[in-house]
Design an enzyme around this catalytic site. Structure first.
Site, mmCIF file in Angstrom:
data_model
loop_
_atom_site.group_PDB
_atom_site.id
_atom_site.type_symbol
_atom_site.label_atom_id
_atom_site.label_comp_id
_atom_site.label_asym_id
_atom_site.label_seq_id
_atom_site.Cartn_x
_atom_site.Cartn_y
_atom_site.Cartn_z
ATOM 1 N N ARG A 239 0.858 -1.180 0.000
ATOM 2 C CA ARG A 239 0.000 0.000 0.000
ATOM 3 C C ARG A 239 0.897 1.234 0.000
ATOM 4 O O ARG A 239 1.940 1.256 0.680
ATOM 5 C CB ARG A 239 -0.887 0.045 1.249
ATOM 6 N N GLU A 268 -4.213 7.313 -5.070
ATOM 7 C CA GLU A 268 -4.395 6.617 -6.359
ATOM 8 C C GLU A 268 -5.650 7.129 -7.029
ATOM 9 O O GLU A 268 -6.655 7.313 -6.347
ATOM 10 C CB GLU A 268 -4.484 5.107 -6.132
ATOM 11 N N HIS A 287 -1.447 -0.175 -9.772
ATOM 12 C CA HIS A 287 -2.012 -1.077 -8.758
ATOM 13 C C HIS A 287 -2.619 -2.331 -9.415
ATOM 14 O O HIS A 287 -3.825 -2.580 -9.310
ATOM 15 C CB HIS A 287 -3.073 -0.340 -7.916
HETATM 16 C C1 DGY Z 1 -5.302 -6.285 -2.568
HETATM 17 O O1 DGY Z 1 -5.909 -7.350 -2.778
HETATM 18 O O2 DGY Z 1 -5.260 -5.768 -1.459
HETATM 19 C C2 DGY Z 1 -4.601 -5.693 -3.737
HETATM 20 O O3 DGY Z 1 -4.031 -4.491 -3.446
HETATM 21 C C3 DGY Z 1 -5.506 -5.629 -4.923
HETATM 22 O O4 DGY Z 1 -5.570 -6.885 -5.427
#
Ligand code: DGY
Length: 326
Positions: A239, A268, A287
């Site tokens: 993240r 984002e 992402h």
């Molecule tokens: C998640 O699953 O947390 C990813 O960032 C998106 O697939």
């Protein structure tokens, strides 16, 4: 008795959500790319028994307070930092995520980022397309070796383990830092647990797989980047909030590190004129860690099953606040 109401916050393929129609009324936001506007989400949540959500929505106190009939929030992601888990638990609402089904796919993407950044893959491709390639030459586009180097994985959860497994194929030394020791990864593939600082100062590749929490927010700050080798490559597929982006910017500007491969950002989508994107040695992706057709279908089907289970009175397959099951 009236049927339960499920609201899906993005347009999803019909075959994935078809089972939901058998037991509930279903509403769905009409767009595939754009997130549902907050005012519509609030209106829909106020009558929903189940919310089928994306990581782009803030499922916060305000929303939980509006949603008096809500039994489950099922998020199409393994991460759930967009949801106020404590408040959901207080309200007795199950929160479900999509672990496991995406671990291999996300680890593949981590390696794609790592290899492309180290070996300047996109830079090289652009170089050709722009007509800049005149001759083969000994030091043209030289990058960094991956094999036999040291990888440091911060966050040794399910995806971290899969990254470590891939690193064995490159005969890398594997270091990791995690809240808890992971004996399986130590005994199974020979990864070594280290302090955060030692990992930063000895790794050639630093891979961030830590979830965003109040403890991990901004953990990659000026001090962390200054501890890294000047030849180190930093990869983040967890993240954006785990990284202080100003600190990353100065580390790149001052050549304190050699490059970065980033799949996630604090805000984002990151804007095209963001200063981080101006560096040649930064490879940025939108992402897409779990974005393969096979895995996204598995994730969507798991979310569907979690909602069905809860609405039928069964336990969900994957739950974040499992204290509610006791
Ligand atoms: C998640 O699953 O947390 C990813 O960032 C998106 O697939």
């Amino acid at each position: 008795m009236s049927k339960p109401y499920i609201y899906i916050t993005r347009k999803l393929p019909e075959e994935v959500i078809a089972p939901l129609f058998e037991i509930a009324d279903v509403g769905m936001w009409e767009k595939e790319e754009d997130p549902v506007p907050r005012d519509i989400l609030k209106k829909e949540a106020s009558r929903a028994t189940a919310l089928y959500t994306m990581l782009t929505e803030d499922i916060d106190k305000e929303l939980f307070d509006l949603a008096e009939n809500l039994k489950v929030v099922a998020n199409l992601a393994v991460g759930y930092d967009n949801i106020d888990i404590d408040y959901a638990t207080k309200k007795g609402v199950y929160v479900c995520n999509t672990p496991d089904v995406l671990s291999d796919t996300t680890a593949d993407l981590v390696f794609a980022l790592l290899m492309a950044t180290a070996r300047r893959v996109t830079e090289g491709a652009e170089y050709i397309k722009q007509g800049k390639w005149k001759h083969w030459s000994p030091l043209l586009m030289v990058g960094h070796d991956i094999h036999h180097k040291t990888i440091g994985i911060v966050g040794m959860g399910r995806i971290g383990e899969k990254v470590a497994l891939r690193a064995t194929g490159f005969e890398m030394d594997i270091l990791y830092h995690n809240r808890r020791r992971n004996i399986e990864v130590e005994e199974g593939i020979g990864a070594s647990f280290t302090s955060f600082d030692e990992l930063l100062s000895t790794s050639d590749f630093i891979v961030c797989m830590a979830p965003l929490t109040s403890e991990t927010e901004n953990m990659f700050d000026n001090r962390a980047f200054q501890l890294m080798k000047s030849s180190a490559i930093f990869i983040n597929a967890a993240r954006g909030g785990v990284v202080n982006e100003e600190a990353l910017f100065s580390a790149l500007k001052n050549k304190e590190i050699a490059g970065a491969g980033l799949d996630v950002f604090k805000d984002e989508p990151i804007s095209a004129d963001h200063p981080l994107l101006a560096f040649k040695n930064v490879l940025a992706l939108p992402h897409i860690g779990s974005a393969t057709i096979e895995t996204r279908y598995k994730m969507m089907e798991l979310v569907t099953r979690n909602i069905l289970n809860v609405l039928k009175g069964d336990s969900p397959e994957t739950i974040v606040n499992d204290e509610l099951l006791n």
